[in-house]
Design an enzyme around this catalytic site. Structure first.
Site, PDB file in Angstrom:
ATOM      1  N   THR A  29       0.861  -1.172   0.000  1.00  0.00           N
ATOM      2  CA  THR A  29       0.000   0.000   0.000  1.00  0.00           C
ATOM      3  C   THR A  29       0.898   1.222   0.000  1.00  0.00           C
ATOM      4  O   THR A  29       1.885   1.256   0.734  1.00  0.00           O
ATOM      5  CB  THR A  29      -0.947   0.041   1.219  1.00  0.00           C
ATOM      6  OG1 THR A  29      -1.556   1.334   1.289  1.00  0.00           O
ATOM      7  CG2 THR A  29      -0.229  -0.225   2.518  1.00  0.00           C
ATOM      8  N   ILE A  30       0.605   2.190  -0.827  1.00  0.00           N
ATOM      9  CA  ILE A  30       1.454   3.379  -0.824  1.00  0.00           C
ATOM     10  C   ILE A  30       1.224   4.215   0.424  1.00  0.00           C
ATOM     11  O   ILE A  30       2.003   5.098   0.725  1.00  0.00           O
ATOM     12  CB  ILE A  30       1.281   4.243  -2.096  1.00  0.00           C
ATOM     13  CG1 ILE A  30      -0.104   4.841  -2.194  1.00  0.00           C
ATOM     14  CG2 ILE A  30       1.651   3.476  -3.322  1.00  0.00           C
ATOM     15  CD1 ILE A  30      -0.205   5.931  -3.233  1.00  0.00           C
ATOM     16  N   ASP A  31       0.162   3.918   1.179  1.00  0.00           N
ATOM     17  CA  ASP A  31      -0.107   4.678   2.398  1.00  0.00           C
ATOM     18  C   ASP A  31       0.888   4.393   3.510  1.00  0.00           C
ATOM     19  O   ASP A  31       0.931   5.103   4.498  1.00  0.00           O
ATOM     20  CB  ASP A  31      -1.522   4.384   2.912  1.00  0.00           C
ATOM     21  CG  ASP A  31      -2.592   4.994   2.034  1.00  0.00           C
ATOM     22  OD1 ASP A  31      -2.321   6.040   1.418  1.00  0.00           O
ATOM     23  OD2 ASP A  31      -3.689   4.437   1.969  1.00  0.00           O
ATOM     24  N   GLY A  75      -4.863   9.659   1.660  1.00  0.00           N
ATOM     25  CA  GLY A  75      -4.720   9.322   3.067  1.00  0.00           C
ATOM     26  C   GLY A  75      -6.064   9.350   3.756  1.00  0.00           C
ATOM     27  O   GLY A  75      -6.344  10.236   4.545  1.00  0.00           O
ATOM     28  N   ARG A  76      -6.921   8.396   3.410  1.00  0.00           N
ATOM     29  CA  ARG A  76      -8.258   8.360   3.996  1.00  0.00           C
ATOM     30  C   ARG A  76      -8.205   8.030   5.484  1.00  0.00           C
ATOM     31  O   ARG A  76      -8.932   8.579   6.280  1.00  0.00           O
ATOM     32  CB  ARG A  76      -9.132   7.352   3.248  1.00  0.00           C
ATOM     33  CG  ARG A  76     -10.543   7.284   3.792  1.00  0.00           C
ATOM     34  CD  ARG A  76     -11.463   6.451   2.923  1.00  0.00           C
ATOM     35  NE  ARG A  76     -11.750   7.182   1.703  1.00  0.00           N
ATOM     36  CZ  ARG A  76     -11.489   6.723   0.488  1.00  0.00           C
ATOM     37  NH1 ARG A  76     -10.938   5.555   0.318  1.00  0.00           N
ATOM     38  NH2 ARG A  76     -11.786   7.443  -0.566  1.00  0.00           N
ATOM     39  N   GLU A 127      -6.776  13.425   2.759  1.00  0.00           N
ATOM     40  CA  GLU A 127      -8.200  13.391   2.418  1.00  0.00           C
ATOM     41  C   GLU A 127      -9.116  12.957   3.560  1.00  0.00           C
ATOM     42  O   GLU A 127     -10.265  13.349   3.614  1.00  0.00           O
ATOM     43  CB  GLU A 127      -8.435  12.510   1.196  1.00  0.00           C
ATOM     44  CG  GLU A 127      -8.145  11.051   1.423  1.00  0.00           C
ATOM     45  CD  GLU A 127      -8.393  10.211   0.190  1.00  0.00           C
ATOM     46  OE1 GLU A 127      -9.332  10.496  -0.559  1.00  0.00           O
ATOM     47  OE2 GLU A 127      -7.628   9.263  -0.022  1.00  0.00           O
TER      48      GLU A 127
END
Length: 146
Positions: A29-31, A75-76, A127
């Site tokens: 995940t890029i997060d 970035g939820r 976000e």
């Protein structure tokens, strides 16, 4: 999550037909929000591009009178990209993350102070940070996101 579910379904189907199968899943995940991993695939690239966006917002804010450069980043549920981009770019005056309890009045007051003192501001927003300000209806979109 979906990729690993599919891998598990493949493994289960192989077991049903008595076929020997080994499935290896590499979480990505890029997060950068996978526990026990220092850095996930794509995170560095995402931060590099995000820092470029913050730099561009800074240039725009500096080139115009009384301007606020606003950068909304992925970035939820976690603000790793926004935080790292803000730190890397070194131009962000405010960085809002979903992990924070955000007091809108304090954010607005600081923005006004920046505009009075400096005449510009750069605000980086992940976000999902608005979740502390706006109550979700609980419904999900087609992708399963709230």
């Amino acid at each position: 999550d979906g990729t690993h579910k599919g891998a598990m379904q493949t493994f289960d189907c192989c077991l049903e037909i008595d076929h020997e199968c080994a499935v290896v899943g590499v979480p990505k995940t890029i997060d950068n929000d996978v526990p026990m991993f220092d850095q996930t695939f794509g995170f560095d690239s995402a931060c590099t591009e995000a820092a470029k966006a913050v730099d561009s917002a800074y240039v725009e804010a500096c080139c115009n009178a009384n301007c606020i450069g606003l950068v909304k980043l992925m970035g939820r549920h976690c603000g790793f990209i926004a935080m790292n981009a803000a730190l890397a770019a070194r131009h962000a005056d405010i960085c809002l993350l979903p992990e924070m309890d955000i007091d809108l009045q304090k954010v607005l007051a600081h923005s006004v102070t920046l505009m009075e003192r400096v005449g510009r501001a750069v605000i980086v927003v992940a976000e999902g940070c608005g979740d502390t300000l706006i109550q979700s209806s609980g419904e999900t979109d087609a992708g399963g996101n709230k």
